[in-house]
Design a protein around this motif. Structure first.
Motif, PDB file in Angstrom:
ATOM      1  N   LEU A 100       0.840  -1.208   0.000  1.00  9.88           N
ATOM      2  CA  LEU A 100       0.000   0.000   0.000  1.00  9.88           C
ATOM      3  C   LEU A 100       0.872   1.254   0.000  1.00  9.88           C
ATOM      4  N   ASP A 101       1.961   1.217   0.763  1.00  9.90           N
ATOM      5  CA  ASP A 101       2.891   2.369   0.770  1.00  9.90           C
ATOM      6  C   ASP A 101       3.396   2.653  -0.633  1.00  9.90           C
ATOM      7  N   ALA A 102       3.737   1.557  -1.355  1.00 16.89           N
ATOM      8  CA  ALA A 102       4.308   1.730  -2.694  1.00 16.89           C
ATOM      9  C   ALA A 102       3.242   2.186  -3.702  1.00 16.89           C
ATOM     10  N   ALA A 103       2.029   1.656  -3.574  1.00 12.49           N
ATOM     11  CA  ALA A 103       1.000   1.936  -4.592  1.00 12.49           C
ATOM     12  C   ALA A 103       0.316   3.282  -4.372  1.00 12.49           C
ATOM     13  N   CYS A 104       0.150   3.681  -3.118  1.00 14.62           N
ATOM     14  CA  CYS A 104      -0.555   4.960  -2.895  1.00 14.62           C
ATOM     15  C   CYS A 104       0.126   5.762  -1.788  1.00 14.62           C
ATOM     16  N   PRO A 105       1.338   6.261  -2.074  1.00 12.06           N
ATOM     17  CA  PRO A 105       2.054   7.044  -1.063  1.00 12.06           C
ATOM     18  C   PRO A 105       1.311   8.323  -0.692  1.00 12.06           C
ATOM     19  N   GLU A 106       0.415   8.785  -1.578  1.00 11.35           N
ATOM     20  CA  GLU A 106      -0.328  10.033  -1.326  1.00 11.35           C
ATOM     21  C   GLU A 106      -1.497   9.811  -0.369  1.00 11.35           C
ATOM     22  N   GLY A 107      -1.812   8.550  -0.051  1.00 11.87           N
ATOM     23  CA  GLY A 107      -2.956   8.246   0.798  1.00 11.87           C
ATOM     24  C   GLY A 107      -4.167   7.869  -0.049  1.00 11.87           C
ATOM     25  N   ILE A 108      -5.288   7.645   0.642  1.00  6.70           N
ATOM     26  CA  ILE A 108      -6.488   7.077  -0.018  1.00  6.70           C
ATOM     27  C   ILE A 108      -7.686   8.002   0.196  1.00  6.70           C
ATOM     28  N   ASP A 109      -8.374   8.306  -0.883  1.00  8.09           N
ATOM     29  CA  ASP A 109      -9.579   9.138  -0.783  1.00  8.09           C
ATOM     30  C   ASP A 109     -10.837   8.283  -0.635  1.00  8.09           C
ATOM     31  N   ILE A 110     -10.857   7.170  -1.375  1.00 10.51           N
ATOM     32  CA  ILE A 110     -12.046   6.307  -1.327  1.00 10.51           C
ATOM     33  C   ILE A 110     -11.586   4.868  -1.113  1.00 10.51           C
ATOM     34  N   TYR A 111     -12.165   4.206  -0.127  1.00 11.54           N
ATOM     35  CA  TYR A 111     -11.914   2.773   0.030  1.00 11.54           C
ATOM     36  C   TYR A 111     -13.225   2.032  -0.141  1.00 11.54           C
ATOM     37  N   TRP A 112     -13.247   1.147  -1.122  1.00  8.87           N
ATOM     38  CA  TRP A 112     -14.426   0.300  -1.342  1.00  8.87           C
ATOM     39  C   TRP A 112     -14.191  -1.010  -0.596  1.00  8.87           C
ATOM     40  N   GLU A 113     -14.956  -1.196   0.486  1.00  9.61           N
ATOM     41  CA  GLU A 113     -14.738  -2.341   1.373  1.00  9.61           C
ATOM     42  C   GLU A 113     -15.610  -3.529   0.985  1.00  9.61           C
ATOM     43  N   ASN A 114     -14.955  -4.602   0.553  1.00 11.38           N
ATOM     44  CA  ASN A 114     -15.658  -5.846   0.239  1.00 11.38           C
ATOM     45  C   ASN A 114     -15.270  -6.969   1.189  1.00 11.38           C
ATOM     46  N   VAL A 115     -14.199  -6.754   1.980  1.00  8.32           N
ATOM     47  CA  VAL A 115     -13.526  -7.881   2.606  1.00  8.32           C
ATOM     48  C   VAL A 115     -13.449  -7.790   4.142  1.00  8.32           C
ATOM     49  N   GLY A 116     -13.082  -6.632   4.690  1.00  8.99           N
ATOM     50  CA  GLY A 116     -12.936  -6.468   6.143  1.00  8.99           C
ATOM     51  C   GLY A 116     -11.654  -7.085   6.671  1.00  8.99           C
ATOM     52  N   GLY A 117     -11.590  -7.274   7.993  1.00  8.28           N
ATOM     53  CA  GLY A 117     -10.473  -7.949   8.637  1.00  8.28           C
ATOM     54  C   GLY A 117      -9.142  -7.261   8.412  1.00  8.28           C
ATOM     55  N   ALA A 118      -8.128  -8.061   8.080  1.00  8.37           N
ATOM     56  CA  ALA A 118      -6.752  -7.558   7.990  1.00  8.37           C
ATOM     57  C   ALA A 118      -6.599  -6.521   6.871  1.00  8.37           C
ATOM     58  N   VAL A 119      -7.353  -6.672   5.796  1.00  9.77           N
ATOM     59  CA  VAL A 119      -7.259  -5.716   4.682  1.00  9.77           C
ATOM     60  C   VAL A 119      -7.764  -4.352   5.149  1.00  9.77           C
ATOM     61  N   GLN A 120      -8.894  -4.356   5.827  1.00 11.14           N
ATOM     62  CA  GLN A 120      -9.445  -3.100   6.335  1.00 11.14           C
ATOM     63  C   GLN A 120      -8.473  -2.441   7.318  1.00 11.14           C
ATOM     64  N   ALA A 121      -7.882  -3.262   8.183  1.00 13.60           N
ATOM     65  CA  ALA A 121      -6.958  -2.714   9.191  1.00 13.60           C
ATOM     66  C   ALA A 121      -5.754  -2.046   8.529  1.00 13.60           C
ATOM     67  N   ALA A 122      -5.305  -2.578   7.383  1.00 18.97           N
ATOM     68  CA  ALA A 122      -4.152  -1.986   6.697  1.00 18.97           C
ATOM     69  C   ALA A 122      -4.536  -0.718   5.934  1.00 18.97           C
ATOM     70  N   VAL A 123      -5.725  -0.695   5.370  1.00 20.74           N
ATOM     71  CA  VAL A 123      -6.148   0.460   4.552  1.00 20.74           C
ATOM     72  C   VAL A 123      -6.514   1.653   5.437  1.00 20.74           C
ATOM     73  N   PHE A 124      -7.204   1.410   6.525  1.00 23.41           N
ATOM     74  CA  PHE A 124      -7.838   2.484   7.298  1.00 23.41           C
ATOM     75  C   PHE A 124      -6.894   3.629   7.703  1.00 23.41           C
ATOM     76  N   PRO A 125      -5.692   3.340   8.204  1.00 25.83           N
ATOM     77  CA  PRO A 125      -4.824   4.460   8.632  1.00 25.83           C
ATOM     78  C   PRO A 125      -4.336   5.317   7.466  1.00 25.83           C
ATOM     79  N   ARG A 126      -4.551   4.890   6.236  1.00 30.48           N
ATOM     80  CA  ARG A 126      -4.034   5.618   5.063  1.00 30.48           C
ATOM     81  C   ARG A 126      -5.046   6.597   4.469  1.00 30.48           C
ATOM     82  N   PHE A 127      -6.203   6.738   5.113  1.00 30.59           N
ATOM     83  CA  PHE A 127      -7.193   7.686   4.590  1.00 30.59           C
ATOM     84  C   PHE A 127      -6.665   9.108   4.614  1.00 30.59           C
ATOM     85  N   ARG A 128      -6.987   9.849   3.577  1.00 34.14           N
ATOM     86  CA  ARG A 128      -6.707  11.289   3.567  1.00 34.14           C
ATOM     87  C   ARG A 128      -7.909  12.024   4.176  1.00 34.14           C
ATOM     88  N   ASP A 129      -7.742  13.297   4.449  1.00 31.35           N
ATOM     89  CA  ASP A 129      -8.851  14.090   4.978  1.00 31.35           C
ATOM     90  C   ASP A 129     -10.050  13.989   4.023  1.00 31.35           C
TER      91      ASP A 129
END
Ligand SMILES: NC(=O)c1ccc[n+]([C@@H]2O[C@H](COP(=O)([O-])OP(=O)(O)OC[C@H]3O[C@@H](n4cnc5c(N)ncnc54)[C@H](OP(=O)(O)O)[C@@H]3O)[C@@H](O)[C@H]2O)c1
Length: 339
Positions: A207-236
């Motif tokens: 995730l660091d390599a693919a979106c160093p700028e952070g994430i504006d939209i996360y489409w959640e289909n899976v939850g669990g470990a994937v969600q835990a990794a994505v969540f701290p990368r949200f932008r304002d």
């Protein structure tokens, strides 16, 4: 020999992951339509993650399937006999007729479709409930803007493929997350996502390599470990579209748990002014189906919307295919061709 019906029933409620013995396959007499009903022969059955919820008695947004009843599901097929105005034998129809070859249904539950517009099975995937889910969730909650970064989990699946391609059409940078190199290759090379992360590898580093700028939209289909990794990368002002948490569906605690993964620190919702919203496509999706279908057919004709199906032959194989869906065994929208 007279034609018979074939039905898949719910025999018992699964504990954890479903097993074939939770289902029962029966041959029954062909049903006869009552006055005002239509007899439909299903050609394709859609297998979808929500069906796991219907097998359980846990409180949810929809009623469980009763023990001994036909499993619930969307099918596409044709009218064989009609005692209802507006329908004639040979009409191609879409509706929720369950895991069975024949069914008698009221016209209120039927969508007539033009079989010349697209292959029939597409009306269960890219042009069906999963596609509509992607379209509605993005319109209402994701609200993508050109230049934003969108991450989509279960990206090679029925909903994920459409979400990511709609994101590309709207000018976003789109990163998929999928299980294994073959699915990741499909997501980038065939669907045109900008990158795809393999959730079996190091999620944080990828995730660091693919979106160093952070994430504006996360489409959640899976939850669990994937969600835990994505969540701290949200932008304002990020948006999290809570579509599903498939990694939790077979856990004993059900979809309200984090499945052993650490829960996100919700303080970030305030600090970053995040918008997190769950939705169910049936809330307000179906009245918008004609507009959705028109738009999607346009994208398909323009070569901007591709789709992949995983077609299983024979209704008798539906239980095993469904069990595999909850473990990532499918590659693309899972449908059963009913013999
Ligand atoms: N809210 C709504 O109205 C609505 C409507 C339709 C669907 N949904 C939800 O949308 C999500 C995707 O549904 P779909 O029909 O498009 O299914 P799908 O993506 O075609 O198939 C399910 C995929 O989920 C992934 N998966 C399965 N088990 C997993 C696990 N334990 N951990 C991580 N990934 C796992 C696998 O992909 P990988 O191999 O790539 O991991 C699998 O191929 C589901 O959560 C479903 O419940 C919600």
């Amino acid at each position: 020999m007279a034609e018979t019906n074939l039905q898949v029933l719910l025999r018992r409620r699964p504990k954890g992951a479903p097993v074939p013995e939770d289902f029962e396959i029966v041959e029954t007499k062909l049903p006869e339509p009552a006055e005002g009903e239509v007899l439909v022969r299903a050609r394709y059955l859609s297998l979808d993650p929500y069906m796991r919820g219907r097998m359980s008695e846990a409180k949810s947004y929809a009623k469980p399937v009763e023990l001994g009843a036909v499993m619930e599901g969307q099918t596409a097929g044709e009218v064989v006999a009609s005692r209802a105005p507006g329908f004639t034998p040979g009409d191609t129809v879409l509706g929720g007729f369950g895991w069975q070859r024949f069914s008698c249904v009221s016209p209120a539950r039927l969508f007539k479709i033009d079989p010349k517009e697209a292959p029939l099975s597409a009306s269960l995937g890219v042009l069906g409930m999963p596609g509509l889910t992607a379209w509605v969730g993005l319109e209402d909650i994701g609200r993508p803007k050109a230049g934003e970064t969108m991450v989509v989990s279960a990206a090679s699946g029925a909903v994920g493929q459409v979400v990511g391609q709609l994101g590309k059409i709207r000018g976003c940078k789109v990163i998929g997350i999928a299980g294994g190199p073959e699915k990741c290759r499909f997501v980038t090379e065939e669907l045109g996502f900008d990158a795809c992360i393999d959730h079996r590898g190091d999620l944080n580093a990828q995730l660091d390599a693919a979106c160093p700028e952070g994430i504006d939209i996360y489409w959640e289909n899976v939850g669990g470990a994937v969600q835990a990794a994505v969540f701290p990368r949200f932008r304002d002002f990020g948006r999290m579209v809570m579509c599903g948490v498939i990694s939790q569906y077979n856990t004993v605690e059900g979809a309200d748990s984090f499945g052993g993964a650490p829960g996100p620190n919700l303080g970030a919702v305030v600090r970053k002014r995040l918008h997190i919203q769950g939705f169910i496509v049936s809330d307000n999706g179906w009245p918008r189906y004609p507009q959705f279908r028109r738009e999607m057919l346009g994208h398909m004709a323009a070569g901007k919307m591709k789709w992949r199906e995983d077609v299983v032959q024979g209704l008798r194989n539906a239980p095993t295919a469904f069990i595999g869906l909850l473990q990532g065994a499918n590659f693309g929208k899972l449908v059963v061709q009913i013999d």
